[in-house]
Design a protein around this motif. Structure first.
Motif, PDB file in Angstrom:
ATOM      1  N   ALA A  32       0.832  -1.202   0.000  1.00  0.00           N
ATOM      2  CA  ALA A  32       0.000   0.000   0.000  1.00  0.00           C
ATOM      3  C   ALA A  32       0.872   1.261   0.000  1.00  0.00           C
ATOM      4  CB  ALA A  32      -0.926  -0.003   1.209  1.00  0.00           C
ATOM      5  N   GLN A  33       1.918   1.246   0.776  1.00  0.00           N
ATOM      6  CA  GLN A  33       2.814   2.395   0.827  1.00  0.00           C
ATOM      7  C   GLN A  33       3.491   2.609  -0.524  1.00  0.00           C
ATOM      8  OE1 GLN A  33       6.032   2.035   3.645  1.00  0.00           O
ATOM      9  NE2 GLN A  33       6.286   4.253   3.764  1.00  0.00           N
ATOM     10  N   ARG A  34       3.866   1.525  -1.172  1.00  0.00           N
ATOM     11  CA  ARG A  34       4.528   1.615  -2.471  1.00  0.00           C
ATOM     12  C   ARG A  34       3.644   2.312  -3.500  1.00  0.00           C
ATOM     13  NH1 ARG A  34       6.011  -3.060  -6.616  1.00  0.00           N
ATOM     14  NH2 ARG A  34       7.455  -1.875  -7.857  1.00  0.00           N
ATOM     15  N   TYR A  35       2.333   2.049  -3.451  1.00  0.00           N
ATOM     16  CA  TYR A  35       1.400   2.624  -4.421  1.00  0.00           C
ATOM     17  C   TYR A  35       0.654   3.845  -3.870  1.00  0.00           C
ATOM     18  CZ  TYR A  35       2.340  -1.339  -7.373  1.00  0.00           C
ATOM     19  OH  TYR A  35       2.974  -2.267  -8.170  1.00  0.00           O
ATOM     20  N   ALA A  36       0.999   4.268  -2.669  1.00  0.00           N
ATOM     21  CA  ALA A  36       0.380   5.436  -2.031  1.00  0.00           C
ATOM     22  C   ALA A  36      -1.137   5.289  -1.951  1.00  0.00           C
ATOM     23  CB  ALA A  36       0.775   6.723  -2.749  1.00  0.00           C
ATOM     24  N   VAL A  37      -1.584   4.108  -1.497  1.00  0.00           N
ATOM     25  CA  VAL A  37      -3.010   3.869  -1.270  1.00  0.00           C
ATOM     26  C   VAL A  37      -3.191   3.387   0.157  1.00  0.00           C
ATOM     27  CG1 VAL A  37      -3.484   3.269  -3.670  1.00  0.00           C
ATOM     28  CG2 VAL A  37      -2.997   1.450  -2.050  1.00  0.00           C
ATOM     29  N   ASN A  38      -4.398   3.477   0.655  1.00  0.00           N
ATOM     30  CA  ASN A  38      -4.708   2.985   1.982  1.00  0.00           C
ATOM     31  C   ASN A  38      -4.728   1.458   1.943  1.00  0.00           C
ATOM     32  OD1 ASN A  38      -6.441   2.130   4.290  1.00  0.00           O
ATOM     33  ND2 ASN A  38      -6.496   4.351   4.619  1.00  0.00           N
ATOM     34  N   ALA A  39      -4.161   0.826   2.947  1.00  0.00           N
ATOM     35  CA  ALA A  39      -4.119  -0.634   3.000  1.00  0.00           C
ATOM     36  C   ALA A  39      -5.521  -1.241   2.985  1.00  0.00           C
ATOM     37  CB  ALA A  39      -3.360  -1.101   4.242  1.00  0.00           C
ATOM     38  N   ASN A  40      -6.500  -0.528   3.558  1.00  0.00           N
ATOM     39  CA  ASN A  40      -7.869  -1.045   3.551  1.00  0.00           C
ATOM     40  C   ASN A  40      -8.415  -1.230   2.142  1.00  0.00           C
ATOM     41  OD1 ASN A  40      -8.133  -1.227   6.338  1.00  0.00           O
ATOM     42  ND2 ASN A  40      -8.648   0.946   6.495  1.00  0.00           N
ATOM     43  N   LEU A  41      -7.989  -0.383   1.212  1.00  0.00           N
ATOM     44  CA  LEU A  41      -8.424  -0.533  -0.176  1.00  0.00           C
ATOM     45  C   LEU A  41      -7.911  -1.853  -0.744  1.00  0.00           C
ATOM     46  CD1 LEU A  41      -9.775   0.564  -2.719  1.00  0.00           C
ATOM     47  CD2 LEU A  41      -7.634   1.769  -3.228  1.00  0.00           C
ATOM     48  N   ILE A  42      -6.662  -2.174  -0.468  1.00  0.00           N
ATOM     49  CA  ILE A  42      -6.102  -3.437  -0.956  1.00  0.00           C
ATOM     50  C   ILE A  42      -6.801  -4.616  -0.291  1.00  0.00           C
ATOM     51  CG2 ILE A  42      -4.020  -4.857  -1.116  1.00  0.00           C
ATOM     52  CD1 ILE A  42      -2.415  -2.262  -1.387  1.00  0.00           C
ATOM     53  N   PHE A  43      -7.091  -4.510   1.003  1.00  0.00           N
ATOM     54  CA  PHE A  43      -7.829  -5.588   1.667  1.00  0.00           C
ATOM     55  C   PHE A  43      -9.207  -5.780   1.030  1.00  0.00           C
ATOM     56  CE2 PHE A  43      -4.912  -4.989   5.377  1.00  0.00           C
ATOM     57  CZ  PHE A  43      -4.472  -6.306   5.450  1.00  0.00           C
ATOM     58  N   ASN A  44      -9.856  -4.695   0.624  1.00  0.00           N
ATOM     59  CA  ASN A  44     -11.140  -4.814  -0.079  1.00  0.00           C
ATOM     60  C   ASN A  44     -10.965  -5.553  -1.398  1.00  0.00           C
ATOM     61  OD1 ASN A  44     -12.617  -3.482   1.877  1.00  0.00           O
ATOM     62  ND2 ASN A  44     -12.461  -1.489   0.881  1.00  0.00           N
ATOM     63  N   TRP A  45      -9.921  -5.218  -2.139  1.00  0.00           N
ATOM     64  CA  TRP A  45      -9.671  -5.913  -3.408  1.00  0.00           C
ATOM     65  C   TRP A  45      -9.388  -7.396  -3.162  1.00  0.00           C
ATOM     66  CZ3 TRP A  45      -5.619  -1.921  -5.542  1.00  0.00           C
ATOM     67  CH2 TRP A  45      -6.279  -0.751  -5.936  1.00  0.00           C
ATOM     68  N   LEU A  46      -8.652  -7.705  -2.091  1.00  0.00           N
ATOM     69  CA  LEU A  46      -8.305  -9.098  -1.802  1.00  0.00           C
ATOM     70  C   LEU A  46      -9.530  -9.944  -1.466  1.00  0.00           C
ATOM     71  CD1 LEU A  46      -5.019  -8.562   0.220  1.00  0.00           C
ATOM     72  CD2 LEU A  46      -5.234  -9.765  -1.970  1.00  0.00           C
ATOM     73  N   ARG A  47     -10.588  -9.319  -1.004  1.00  0.00           N
ATOM     74  CA  ARG A  47     -11.829 -10.056  -0.727  1.00  0.00           C
ATOM     75  C   ARG A  47     -12.548 -10.460  -2.014  1.00  0.00           C
ATOM     76  NH1 ARG A  47     -13.384  -5.779   2.620  1.00  0.00           N
ATOM     77  NH2 ARG A  47     -12.120  -5.890   4.468  1.00  0.00           N
ATOM     78  N   ASP A  48     -12.253  -9.788  -3.099  1.00  0.00           N
ATOM     79  CA  ASP A  48     -12.899 -10.073  -4.375  1.00  0.00           C
ATOM     80  C   ASP A  48     -12.136 -11.201  -5.076  1.00  0.00           C
ATOM     81  OD1 ASP A  48     -13.828 -10.058  -7.033  1.00  0.00           O
ATOM     82  OD2 ASP A  48     -14.294  -7.926  -6.918  1.00  0.00           O
TER      83      ASP A  48
END
Length: 83
Positions: A32-48
């Motif tokens: 998340a830090q590498r792409y400057a996004v909130n980690a929660n956004l990635i966790f949402n994507w991982l649920r899909d």
């Protein structure tokens, strides 16, 4: 007040980002830090199911690695990860 623009990620970008979280020793927070996004956004994507890595997937299969780099700028050292 700063003007924010909403970034739109393609399905391929989301899959790539989610795949990086499966590499050994790499956390969602690091990606998340590498792409400057909130980690929660990635966790949402991982649920899909369309974005999360398939069961039994190994990072070695895709030759996925993050490498440590050192950037020297104007006499200051900055360390980080890059892939």
């Amino acid at each position: 007040m700063a003007c924010r623009t909403r970034r739109l990620w393609t399905d391929a970008e989301k899959r790539s980002i989610c795949l990086q979280t499966a590499a050994p020793g790499i956390s969602v927070a690091m990606v998340a830090q590498r792409y400057a996004v909130n980690a929660n956004l990635i966790f949402n994507w991982l649920r899909d199911p369309q974005y999360r890595p398939k069961a039994g997937w190994r990072s070695e299969d895709a030759d996925l690695r993050l490498l440590a780099v050192e950037i020297v700028k104007e006499g200051r050292r900055v360390q980080g990860l890059t892939g």
